[in-house]
Each structure stands twice: as structure tokens, then as C-alpha cells.
Enzyme design. Structure first.
Site, mmCIF file in Angstrom:
data_model
loop_
_atom_site.group_PDB
_atom_site.id
_atom_site.type_symbol
_atom_site.label_atom_id
_atom_site.label_comp_id
_atom_site.label_asym_id
_atom_site.label_seq_id
_atom_site.Cartn_x
_atom_site.Cartn_y
_atom_site.Cartn_z
ATOM 1 C CE LYS A 115 -3.389 -2.713 -0.297
ATOM 2 N NZ LYS A 115 -4.290 -3.235 0.689
HETATM 3 C C1 LIG Z 1 -5.150 -4.375 1.223
HETATM 4 C C2 LIG Z 1 -6.612 -4.234 1.259
HETATM 5 C C3 LIG Z 1 -7.375 -4.501 2.402
HETATM 6 C C4 LIG Z 1 -6.850 -5.169 3.608
HETATM 7 O O1 LIG Z 1 -5.718 -4.670 4.125
HETATM 8 P P1 LIG Z 1 -4.665 -5.600 4.902
HETATM 9 O O2 LIG Z 1 -3.878 -4.588 5.644
HETATM 10 O O3 LIG Z 1 -3.896 -6.337 3.859
HETATM 11 O O4 LIG Z 1 -5.415 -6.510 5.785
HETATM 12 C C5 LIG Z 1 -8.729 -4.205 2.399
HETATM 13 N N1 LIG Z 1 -9.314 -3.700 1.315
HETATM 14 C C6 LIG Z 1 -8.645 -3.454 0.184
HETATM 15 C C7 LIG Z 1 -9.374 -2.876 -0.980
HETATM 16 C C8 LIG Z 1 -7.268 -3.736 0.108
HETATM 17 O O5 LIG Z 1 -6.606 -3.518 -1.032
#
Ligand SMILES: *Cc1c(COP(=O)(O)O)cnc(C)c1O
Length: 358
Positions: free
Chosen positions: A182
Site C-alpha cells: 500500500k
Molecule cells: C489491502 C486491502 C485490504 C486489507 O488490508 P490488509 O492490511 O492487507 O489486511 C482491504 N481492502 C482493500 C481494498 C485492500 O486492497
């Protein structure tokens, strides 16, 4: 190959000393560093009530738990997302009801949300897909008129805004992810923004078995069982260091995204139109073409990774439904993504040139 996603880790000389310090400090659980990270996030989001957790998934699950969602309930969501948006709804026992998306952006369609609302609808989960911001003016209007709360999944959208405020400011609940790929990574981690202080203190207990961290263990009394979802001081230390490198990292997604917006000029390539009063976060750069496979192969032959990245969630057996989703069908016929992050620094002009020559 220029990748679509890539983790950003601050320079060694900045990260390693603080990491070493916390690792050997004798305290690595949830403590001072988590508090510091949270207070910096409070400034960043201009909001009072938020808490860090160990993943975006945990934050989503907490939001749905705070709303009391369970078996027999329906939650409106989108199939155009990463799976955790919908697996967390599944975990509560509620039914995932897919709304359609706008075929030009892949964002959940406000008019389709309205059509899907029933007496069993307990929440609307809005995903700001690829960092583009959903049609929040309409969605808030529907939410208010039907009395159904909005949970914003902003995992792709750190830094994006609606009506001059960072996403989450106006919603009942919003989550962010600090997972590896992210905008800002704490290796793993997440954030839950809530709009009132009662929900915030309840959530802080729920992230740690139901125990209240602010009083001693002996005086504690669990009145609602919780999870083990807290962030620890090691991840928070990485987060604090990452925030110092915001300009070097997160800001670059915006810079490159805008250069792509302005630079792409090719009748065979369409870029999405962003909703009014929104600033997208460009986690992925979205492109629409007639021949997705041909375009992806062309880009990759020039060393630029291009792909759809996500599988439409309604194709998973557990989320199968008979609802028609023509906008999703159309979006999946035409969209692809390329990367947009800091690693494009040297190559952004080249990427634009290759797209324009397609
Ligand atoms: C990455 C992601 C999540 C979850 O995040 P994590 O930190 O990996 O648990 C939720 N929603 C979307 C759209 C994502 O891309």
C-alpha cells in the site's frame, strides 16, 4: 520490468537506528510508539477518533463488529476490490450483496446501492478502488435518507480526499491499510477511523481481547469479548519513520498520477474521469482500452507491467450471486492498471511516451 506495486522502505540510515532502538528497548508490544503514531495520524486526518490495528482487514472486521452486523443482515459491497473487503463481511455471518459499479471507473455505483437496499441492509461498504474516490455526495445522500451507515474502505486511497478533507472525515467508519504494497507500509498494519468517541473506546477494547489498556489487568473486567488486533511498537516505529518520508513516497503517487492524467493523449486510450470535489490517490493508475490483452502485452514488451491485478470477487464460490452486474462486466472488458508510485521517478516520461505510441 517496471512493476505495478512495490514496497517503499525508508533509507537504512533513517530506519535502522530507530528500529534497533525499539527492538532492544525492552518494550515491543503496544505502547508509546503506537500512541505517537496514532497522534500523528490524528493530525494527518484532522480527526479525533482513530485507532491503529495490525491490518486493514482487522480494521474492517472491527467496523462491522461495532455496527453489530451478524447473521441475517445484508451488507452492500462491491466485487471490484481486493478480497478482504468482502471476506470480512462473510466473517460476520452477514450476506454480501453486490452493487454494480460505474463502468468507466470501477467505483461502486450510487444508483445501484439505492436499488439494493432492503430492510435487512445494515451497512454500505464503499471501496475507493485503485485510489479513485467514489461518488460520495450521492452515497452520503442515500446513506442519510435510508439511515444506513457507510464504511469506507480506503486501503487504496491514502492521501485522497473528498470535499477538502481526507477520506474518512465524513463517514461513520473508514479503514486504511499499511500492508506491504500500500502507499505507506508498516510491513503490516491498519487504521480504523470512527466518528464518535464511544465507538473509539469500544474499538480500543475490542482490538485487545476486550481488555481496557488504560487500567491495570487486575481491575479489568471484560464485558464484550474482543480480538487480538492491536498494532505493536515495532510496526508503529516503522510507521512513524514512513511518515517522515511522506514526500519521498506517498506524494510521488500524486505527482506521477497527475503527469499521467495530463500527458496521456491517445485516441485508443481512455482515462477515468474523477468525481467532482475529489482528489484521487493513484495507488494504481487506471487505463481503459478496447483490447486489454493486446495493450498489456504491448506495455510488457516495452518493460512496463500492466494488469488488472484483482479478480472480480463475485467469481469466488463463496460470493456467487445471481444479481446482474453489467457495469462490472463492462469495466472488466476494458480496464487495466500500470504502476504509479515512487519507483517510476526516472521512467514517468518514458511510460507516457509508450502509452501515446500504442
Ligand atoms: C489491502 C486491502 C485490504 C486489507 O488490508 P490488509 O492490511 O492487507 O489486511 C482491504 N481492502 C482493500 C481494498 C485492500 O486492497
Amino acid at each position: 520490468m517496471i512493476p505495478i506495486v512495490k514496497p517503499y522502505i525508508p533509507p537504512k540510515e533513517d530506519l535502522m537506528p530507530v528500529l534497533e532502538e525499539v527492538l532492544y528497548s525492552g518494550y515491543i508490544a503496544q505502547g508509546e510508539k503506537v500512541e505517537q503514531f496514532e497522534s500523528e495520524l490524528i493530525n494527518f486526518f484532522e480527526t479525533k477518533n482513530l485507532l491503529t490495528v495490525n491490518s486493514g482487514t482487522a480494521a474492517l472486521h472491527l467496523a462491522l463488529t461495532l455496527l453489530g452486523i451478524g447473521p441475517g443482515d445484508e451488507v452492500i459491497s462491491t466485487p471490484v476490490t481486493a478480497e478482504p473487503t468482502n471476506t470480512t463481511i462473510g466473517l460476520t455471518g452477514a450476506k454480501v450483496v453486490f452493487a454494480d459499479v460505474e463502468s468507466s471507473t470501477g467505483l461502486i455505483s450510487a444508483s445501484s446501492i439505492l436499488q439494493r437496499i432492503t430492510s435487512r441492509t445494515k451497512a454500505i461498504v464503499v471501496v475507493h478502488y485503485a485510489g479513485m474516490v467514489a461518488d460520495m455526495s450521492e452515497i452520503y445522500r442515500i446513506s442519510r435518507s435510508k439511515g444506513v451507515p457507510v464504511v469506507e474502505d480506503c486501503a487504496h486511497a491514502l492521501g485522497a480526499s473528498y470535499s477538502e478533507k481526507k477520506l474518512g472525515y465524513y463517514s461513520d467508519f473508514a479503514i486504511y491499510s499499511f500492508q506491504a504494497i500500500k502507499h505507506l507500509t508498516t510491513i503490516d498494519g491498519g487504521l480504523l477511523i470512527v466518528n464518535n468517541s464511544q465507538d473509539c473506546s469500544r474499538a480500543k477494547k475490542l482490538r485487545w481481547f476486550g481488555l481496557d489498556k488504560t487500567i491495570s489487568r487486575a481491575q479489568n473486567n471484560i464485558s464484550e469479548v474482543g480480538f487480538k488486533y492491536h498494532m505493536n511498537d515495532v510496526n508503529a516505529t516503522i510507521g512513524l519513520c514512513q511518515l517522515k518520508f511522506y514526500q519521498n513516497n506517498v506524494q510521488k503517487y500524486f505527482d506521477h498520477g497527475r503527469l499521467l492524467d495530463q500527458g496521456i493523449a491517445n485516441p485508443k486510450v481512455t482515462i477515468p474521469e474523477y468525481h467532482r470535489s475529489t482528489v484521487p490517490a493513484y495507488w494504481l493508475y487506471t487505463i481503459l482500452v478496447d483490447d486489454v490483452e493486446g495493450f498489456n502485452a504491448y506495455m510488457m514488451s516495452h518493460g512496463i507491467m500492466a494488469s488488472q491485478l484483482h479478480k472480480r470477487n463475485d467469481l469466488h464460490e463463496v460470493f456467487k450471486s445471481s444479481l446482474e452486474l453489467p457495469g462490472v462486466d463492462e469495466f472488466y472488458r476494458h480496464f487495466t492498471h500500470i504502476g504509479c508510485g515512487p519507483w517510476l521517478e526516472e521512467d514517468i516520461d518514458y511510460v507516457i511516451e509508450i502509452i501515446n505510441k500504442y
